[in-house]
Scaffold this active site. Structure first.
Site, short mmCIF file in Angstrom:
data_model
loop_
_atom_site.label_atom_id
_atom_site.label_comp_id
_atom_site.label_asym_id
_atom_site.label_seq_id
_atom_site.Cartn_x
_atom_site.Cartn_y
_atom_site.Cartn_z
N ARG A 91 -7.77 -16.71 -1.84
CA ARG A 91 -7.88 -17.81 -2.78
C ARG A 91 -7.91 -17.28 -4.20
O ARG A 91 -8.52 -16.22 -4.45
CB ARG A 91 -9.17 -18.61 -2.53
CG ARG A 91 -9.24 -19.23 -1.17
CD ARG A 91 -8.31 -20.42 -1.06
NE ARG A 91 -8.33 -20.99 0.28
CZ ARG A 91 -7.52 -21.95 0.69
NH1 ARG A 91 -6.60 -22.44 -0.14
NH2 ARG A 91 -7.59 -22.42 1.90
N LEU A 93 -9.43 -17.39 -7.77
CA LEU A 93 -10.70 -17.82 -8.36
C LEU A 93 -10.46 -18.33 -9.77
O LEU A 93 -9.53 -17.87 -10.46
CB LEU A 93 -11.67 -16.64 -8.37
CG LEU A 93 -12.05 -16.16 -6.96
CD1 LEU A 93 -12.60 -14.74 -7.01
CD2 LEU A 93 -13.03 -17.11 -6.31
N HIS A 109 -4.01 -4.71 -3.42
CA HIS A 109 -2.79 -5.48 -3.19
C HIS A 109 -1.75 -4.57 -2.53
O HIS A 109 -1.58 -3.42 -2.94
CB HIS A 109 -2.25 -6.00 -4.53
CG HIS A 109 -1.01 -6.82 -4.37
ND1 HIS A 109 -1.06 -8.14 -3.96
CD2 HIS A 109 0.30 -6.52 -4.52
CE1 HIS A 109 0.18 -8.61 -3.88
NE2 HIS A 109 1.02 -7.64 -4.21
N GLU A 174 -4.60 1.96 2.17
CA GLU A 174 -5.65 1.11 1.58
C GLU A 174 -7.03 1.59 2.01
O GLU A 174 -7.95 1.68 1.19
CB GLU A 174 -5.46 -0.34 2.04
CG GLU A 174 -4.25 -1.03 1.44
CD GLU A 174 -4.14 -2.49 1.84
OE1 GLU A 174 -3.44 -3.23 1.14
OE2 GLU A 174 -4.76 -2.90 2.85
C1 GRF Z 1 -4.66 -6.11 2.71
O1 GRF Z 1 -3.40 -5.66 3.10
C2 GRF Z 1 -4.74 -6.28 1.24
O2 GRF Z 1 -3.88 -5.46 0.53
C3 GRF Z 1 -4.35 -7.71 1.04
O3 GRF Z 1 -4.85 -8.39 2.16
C4 GRF Z 1 -4.95 -7.50 3.25
C5 GRF Z 1 -6.33 -7.63 3.81
O4 GRF Z 1 -6.46 -6.98 5.03
N1 GRF Z 1 -4.88 -8.21 -0.21
P1 GRF Z 1 -7.90 -6.85 5.73
O5 GRF Z 1 -8.46 -8.24 5.91
O6 GRF Z 1 -8.76 -6.00 4.85
O7 GRF Z 1 -7.61 -6.20 7.05
#
Ligand code: GRF
Length: 200
Positions: A91, A93, A109, A174
């Site tokens: 969402r 904000l 991201h 990530e």
């Molecule tokens: C991730 O790939 C992040 O980059 C994006 O949403 C996804 C979230 O994945 N914003 P998770 O819920 O942390 O597994």
């Protein structure tokens, strides 16, 4: 664990990035609260398993983005969190929260911003035929997927990649990158001047 900063994590989905923060042995931050807009978010179960308080703030309970954001802001402030970490929060904000936590809201991201902002970044990278995509951690400002960039990691797009295989390799990056950035931020090693972010 040395606690340097108290954070609230906002998540709408499975919460694998939240899990990476929970599991990081030297995060240097304490996750005080997990907030989700979705009662079925996997992130909520991960919070419970880790003994972290959580709140559900359903988008549909509110008449406007501002009211929704005000409710979330109230939960964050009550938790004592000094910074907000978005981890798959789907969402947008309102500006009130951004202003209250200026340069203290982080987002991750799944692309090399400014390429492919929005909710379908991995598919858009595939559709575009890029050979390299990646991960961006940035401060959140008033525009979607736009604020000052803190860190990026490149991920090659392989010839046989589909959405699932590419997203899996992006997520592996990530999970390594986000705890490092959150920890560095918590230890005061990240400084913002306009759009420029310096690491010390
Ligand atoms: C991730 O790939 C992040 O980059 C994006 O949403 C996804 C979230 O994945 N914003 P998770 O819920 O942390 O597994």
């Amino acid at each position: 664990m040395e606690v340097v900063i108290k954070i609230a994590v906002l998540a709408s989905g499975s919460g694998t990035n939240l899990q990476a923060l929970i599991d990081a042995p030297d995060l240097g931050a304490e996750v005080r609260l997990v907030v989700s807009d979705r009662p079925d978010a996997g992130a909520l179960g991960r919070a419970e398993a880790a003994g972290i308080p959580s709140r559900i703030v359903p988008w549909g309970d509110f008449g406007s983005r501002t009211e929704f954001t005000t409710a979330i802001l109230g939960e964050i402030e009550s938790s004592g969190a000094e910074a907000v970490v978005l981890a798959g929060f789907m969402r947008v904000l309102s500006d009130d929260l951004i202003a209250a936590y200026r340069n203290r809201v982080l987002n991750i991201h799944p692309s090399l911003l400014p390429a492919f902002p929005g909710a379908h970044a991995v598919q858009h990278a595939l559709d575009h035929g890029v050979k390299v995509t990646g991960v961006t951690v940035h401060f959140v400002d008033e525009e979607v997927d736009h604020g000052p960039i803190i860190a990026q990691r490149a991920v090659p797009v392989l010839p046989d990649d589909d959405l699932a295989s590419l997203h899996a390799r992006i997520q592996a990056e990530e999970h390594d990158l986000y705890p490092k950035v959150v920890g560095a931020f918590g230890r005061g090693q990240i400084h913002v001047e306009g759009r420029m972010v310096r690491w010390q």
